[in-house]
Motif scaffolding. Structure first.
Motif, PDB file in Angstrom:
ATOM      1  N   ARG A 101       0.447   4.985   5.190  1.00 30.66           N
ATOM      2  CA  ARG A 101       0.307   3.773   6.070  1.00 30.66           C
ATOM      3  C   ARG A 101       1.790   3.209   6.003  1.00 30.66           C
ATOM      4  O   ARG A 101       2.025   2.742   4.973  1.00 30.66           O
ATOM      5  N   ASP A 102       2.313   2.807   6.860  1.00 23.88           N
ATOM      6  CA  ASP A 102       3.539   2.031   7.094  1.00 23.88           C
ATOM      7  C   ASP A 102       3.539   0.669   7.828  1.00 23.88           C
ATOM      8  O   ASP A 102       2.790   0.599   8.790  1.00 23.88           O
ATOM      9  N   PHE A 103       4.210  -0.226   7.323  1.00 24.22           N
ATOM     10  CA  PHE A 103       4.419  -1.541   7.934  1.00 24.22           C
ATOM     11  C   PHE A 103       4.967  -1.504   9.156  1.00 24.22           C
ATOM     12  O   PHE A 103       6.012  -0.562   9.306  1.00 24.22           O
ATOM     13  N   VAL A 104       4.349  -2.203  10.314  1.00 21.59           N
ATOM     14  CA  VAL A 104       5.230  -2.102  11.512  1.00 21.59           C
ATOM     15  C   VAL A 104       5.666  -3.565  11.596  1.00 21.59           C
ATOM     16  O   VAL A 104       6.968  -3.755  12.123  1.00 21.59           O
ATOM     17  N   THR A 105       4.888  -4.569  11.586  1.00 22.71           N
ATOM     18  CA  THR A 105       5.188  -6.018  11.875  1.00 22.71           C
ATOM     19  C   THR A 105       4.383  -6.957  11.430  1.00 22.71           C
ATOM     20  O   THR A 105       3.292  -6.736  10.772  1.00 22.71           O
TER      21      THR A 105
END
Length: 124
Positions: free
Chosen positions: A45-49
């Motif tokens: 899971r990656d950070f977007v904003t």
């Protein structure tokens, strides 16, 4: 604890746009930092904003900077993610997250409340 429900995902062609919504319920929206993360198949899971409380500070991952915009409607307990010029690599399940402001930096992934996710698929 605040409950989060995302909506607005779907299938779109490359170059198109989508607007994701995240509705918060259960307790007041006041005082919460809000964020969007995404998880592609077989990836972390990656950070977007993220957007702080009350909404005067934002941060974007380099991969979406200039294409995505986060915003919040504090009166209606909602946060939005406007996604423009979508690319196939944006395909993922997008999650809304919330946390009491001031606990960590808004980019820190240790958010307390998470939605169930909404699928975004971008075709080439």
């Amino acid at each position: 604890q605040v409950q989060l429900v995302e909506s607005g995902g779907g299938l779109v062609q490359a170059g198109g746009s989508l607007r994701l919504s995240c509705a918060a319920s259960g307790r007041t929206f006041s005082g919460y930092d809000m964020a969007w993360f995404r998880q592609a198949p077989d990836k972390a899971r990656d950070f977007v904003t993220a957007l702080n409380w009350p909404g005067d500070g934002t941060y974007y991952a380099d991969s979406v900077k200039g294409r995505f915009t986060i915003s919040r409607d504090n009166a209606n307990n909602a946060v939005y993610l406007q996604m423009n010029n979508l690319k196939p690599e944006d395909t993922a399940v997008y999650y809304c997250a919330a946390r009491h402001s001031g606990k960590y930096s808004i980019t820190d992934p240790r958010y307390d409340a998470w939605g169930q996710g909404t699928q975004v698929t971008v075709s080439s």
